[in-house]
Design a protein around this motif. Structure first.
Motif, PDB file in Angstrom:
ATOM      1  N   ALA A  15       0.831  -1.208   0.000  1.00  0.00           N
ATOM      2  CA  ALA A  15       0.000   0.000   0.000  1.00  0.00           C
ATOM      3  C   ALA A  15       0.865   1.258   0.000  1.00  0.00           C
ATOM      4  CB  ALA A  15      -0.928  -0.008   1.211  1.00  0.00           C
ATOM      5  N   PHE A  16       1.896   1.267   0.827  1.00  0.00           N
ATOM      6  CA  PHE A  16       2.751   2.458   0.895  1.00  0.00           C
ATOM      7  C   PHE A  16       3.542   2.651  -0.394  1.00  0.00           C
ATOM      8  CE2 PHE A  16       2.961   2.145   5.811  1.00  0.00           C
ATOM      9  CZ  PHE A  16       1.639   2.558   5.862  1.00  0.00           C
ATOM     10  N   LYS A  17       3.904   1.542  -1.001  1.00  0.00           N
ATOM     11  CA  LYS A  17       4.601   1.637  -2.293  1.00  0.00           C
ATOM     12  C   LYS A  17       3.718   2.345  -3.314  1.00  0.00           C
ATOM     13  CE  LYS A  17       6.467  -1.241  -6.011  1.00  0.00           C
ATOM     14  NZ  LYS A  17       6.503  -2.605  -6.581  1.00  0.00           N
ATOM     15  N   ALA A  18       2.444   2.030  -3.282  1.00  0.00           N
ATOM     16  CA  ALA A  18       1.516   2.636  -4.234  1.00  0.00           C
ATOM     17  C   ALA A  18       1.247   4.098  -3.924  1.00  0.00           C
ATOM     18  CB  ALA A  18       0.197   1.864  -4.231  1.00  0.00           C
ATOM     19  N   LEU A  19       1.417   4.481  -2.658  1.00  0.00           N
ATOM     20  CA  LEU A  19       1.072   5.848  -2.280  1.00  0.00           C
ATOM     21  C   LEU A  19       2.255   6.809  -2.352  1.00  0.00           C
ATOM     22  CD1 LEU A  19      -1.266   5.117   0.758  1.00  0.00           C
ATOM     23  CD2 LEU A  19      -1.921   6.110  -1.443  1.00  0.00           C
ATOM     24  N   GLU A  20       3.393   6.391  -1.814  1.00  0.00           N
ATOM     25  CA  GLU A  20       4.523   7.332  -1.827  1.00  0.00           C
ATOM     26  C   GLU A  20       5.858   6.683  -2.127  1.00  0.00           C
ATOM     27  OE1 GLU A  20       4.756   9.295   1.960  1.00  0.00           O
ATOM     28  OE2 GLU A  20       6.151   7.801   2.712  1.00  0.00           O
ATOM     29  N   GLY A  21       5.854   5.419  -2.527  1.00  0.00           N
ATOM     30  CA  GLY A  21       7.107   4.751  -2.845  1.00  0.00           C
ATOM     31  C   GLY A  21       7.796   4.245  -1.602  1.00  0.00           C
ATOM     32  N   PHE A  45      -2.785  -2.557  -5.276  1.00  0.00           N
ATOM     33  CA  PHE A  45      -2.831  -1.261  -4.596  1.00  0.00           C
ATOM     34  C   PHE A  45      -2.468  -0.131  -5.562  1.00  0.00           C
ATOM     35  CE2 PHE A  45      -2.393  -3.696  -0.543  1.00  0.00           C
ATOM     36  CZ  PHE A  45      -3.532  -3.190   0.065  1.00  0.00           C
ATOM     37  N   GLY A  46      -1.559  -0.418  -6.472  1.00  0.00           N
ATOM     38  CA  GLY A  46      -1.211   0.587  -7.474  1.00  0.00           C
ATOM     39  C   GLY A  46      -2.400   0.954  -8.336  1.00  0.00           C
ATOM     40  N   ARG A  47      -3.169  -0.046  -8.713  1.00  0.00           N
ATOM     41  CA  ARG A  47      -4.369   0.226  -9.515  1.00  0.00           C
ATOM     42  C   ARG A  47      -5.404   0.991  -8.687  1.00  0.00           C
ATOM     43  NH1 ARG A  47      -3.510  -5.178 -10.988  1.00  0.00           N
ATOM     44  NH2 ARG A  47      -5.279  -5.875  -9.733  1.00  0.00           N
ATOM     45  N   ALA A  49      -4.789   3.060  -6.174  1.00  0.00           N
ATOM     46  CA  ALA A  49      -4.332   4.449  -6.017  1.00  0.00           C
ATOM     47  C   ALA A  49      -4.561   5.235  -7.303  1.00  0.00           C
ATOM     48  CB  ALA A  49      -2.854   4.471  -5.632  1.00  0.00           C
TER      49      ALA A  49
END
Lengths: 273, 209
Positions: A15-21, A45-47, A49
């Motif tokens: 989730a955090f990867k999708a939001l702010e890396g 999660f990327g999709r 976001a």
């Protein structure tokens, strides 16, 4: 309990990867968790976001500047013409000059080293070098590599092993890992802190020790260069099949690589437990 | 300052799933791009370049950086077109994922924008009008529905993160919430959206194929 905790952390990192890396440590942690997670939809999660982001755009989109629109068309036309990578001026990059940032790693493809037929020697090496120079090298986008590497890590038959430095000064400070699948015959090396080399003087070369081959004859995993600083991801493209990878080793060799390494400059190893 | 969400009309309250924006008989634009169709490339730019440009401009005040990013995004799109699967996402969402990756990389490279600048005096809402006019993918409608269902504080920080690109710590500082709370709310909010998009509960989901 432990497995549930790992799953929870895995979901959090995705989730955090999708939001702010993620930073480098978090990426390492994510890779480790993906290994034991089995196959999963790492892009979900990327999709999500992206869906949120698109839903929040106001109705009146900004008009694309005409100059930019023209360049986009030029880039696209060149893509269709060459099928190669482009820089921002629209000129084809015949030799790789990948961008390196903390989150956009250099993405390279290791190229086969010298042919195994030793008697061809440097003559063949020169021919290969010319071929590489003329043909350029294939490039993959960080997006593709990220997805492919994550998918490979998530495979049950893949392995993920960290690099260990040797006493050679050339590898000091370097870290990273190797992901490899004997089934897919594919993998990626990841480095951070491996110093840039001068390809006209020396090149890095990967060796894959196969448990079903004599140690004296590791599989040539290809030569590669490191340009600039930051994280580097190198796609492994071995020339021969690897039945059961046991050890990966990076040496520093003459330009074009060697058929048989003296192993004098053995910089990094990654041993499969 | 209020970051709110305009209630959605009934028209968008029951999106159909799974999300498929093309038919088997008719290749999508990206599938035609992957086949080397020059007209498809231009169609793709006509349809989505303003979307990507608007995403970039919202987060990158520097005009030049935004233009560079859009070029990089579409180069990624051309190279990745063969990976597009209409059974998994819409084209708009596929391109949105690529654009967001580039945005996140860009933010980390140049540093984040000033904390207040992104949200001061600006009311951000999920748009319930004009979704037909601008192809954002069916997922955007589902996401708008999910946003509406979130608690206001969850919705607020998700908008700060996704739309304005604020870091977790910047959101914590701006809202006065503890960092752990911000992270928790963000994750739950995104899981809510994901759950509506994917159907299964937000846990490790085995790939059916």
């Amino acid at each position: 309990m432990r497995a549930r905790s790992n799953d929870d952390r895995l979901q959090e990192l995705l989730a955090f990867k999708a939001l702010e890396g993620l930073d480098l440590c978090e990426r390492d942690e994510l890779d480790g968790l993906l290994v034991s997670a089995g196959e999963l939809d790492a892009e979900a999660f990327g999709r999500a976001a992206a869906a949120v982001h698109l839903s929040l755009l106001q109705d009146e989109l900004e008009e694309v500047p005409s100059g930019l629109r023209a360049r986009l068309s030029q880039d696209a036309a060149q893509f269709l013409r060459d099928g190669e990578a482009f820089d921002r001026t629209g000129e084809s990059r015949s030799s790789a000059s990948p961008v390196s940032t903390p989150n956009t790693p250099q993405v390279l493809v290791s190229r086969p080293g010298l042919p195994l037929t030793a008697y061809l020697g440097w003559l063949a090496a020169a021919a290969l070098l010319i071929s590489w120079a003329l043909g350029g090298r294939a490039e993959f986008t960080s997006v593709e590599v990220d997805a492919d590497r994550a998918a490979l890590i998530a495979r049950s038959d893949s392995l993920l092993v960290p690099w260990a430095v040797t006493d050679d000064e050339g590898g000091q400070g370097a870290r990273g890992d190797v992901v490899w699948s004997d089934v897919e015959q594919a993998g990626y090396m990841r480095f951070d802190g491996l110093r840039a080399n001068d390809p006209s003087r020396e090149q890095y070369q990967l060796w894959i020790f196969d448990a079903e081959r004599p140690d004296a004859h590791p599989v040539d995993g290809g030569v590669f260069d490191v340009e600039g600083e930051g994280e580097v991801i190198v796609r492994i493209d071995p020339k021969l099949g690897v039945s059961r990878a046991a050890l990966f080793a990076v040496t520093l060799e003459v330009p074009g690589g060697v058929v048989v390494s003296s192993r004098e400059r053995l910089l990094l190893t990654a041993e499969v437990p | 300052m209020i970051v709110g969400v305009v209630p959605l009309s009934e028209e968008y309250s029951r999106p159909s799933l799974p999300i498929v924006n093309t038919t088997d008989e008719e290749p999508s634009i990206l599938q035609r791009v992957a086949q080397g169709d020059a007209r498809a490339v231009e169609e793709c730019l006509d349809r989505y370049s303003a979307l990507v440009w608007s995403l970039a401009r919202k987060q990158l005040p520097d005009h030049g950086l935004a233009e560079d990013l859009v070029q990089d995004v579409f180069i990624d799109v051309w190279k990745s077109a063969a990976r597009f699967d209409p059974k998994i996402s819409s084209e708009a969402n596929f391109i949105g994922v690529i654009a967001r990756r580039r945005l996140i990389d860009g933010r980390r490279k140049v540093g984040r924008r000033p904390e207040q600048q992104a949200i001061e005096g600006e009311e951000v809402s999920a748009s319930d009008q004009g979704l037909e006019a601008v192809d954002r993918g069916d997922e955007a409608r589902v996401a708008a529905q999910a946003l509406e269902q979130l608690k206001p504080e969850h919705r607020k920080i998700l908008v700060m993160s996704v739309m304005h690109g604020l870091s977790h710590s910047q959101i914590a500082k701006t809202t006065g919430m503890p960092l752990g709370t911000v992270k928790s709310h963000l994750r739950r909010g995104l899981e809510k959206v994901r759950a509506l998009l994917d159907g299964p509960p937000p846990s490790v989901r085995e790939v059916s194929s």
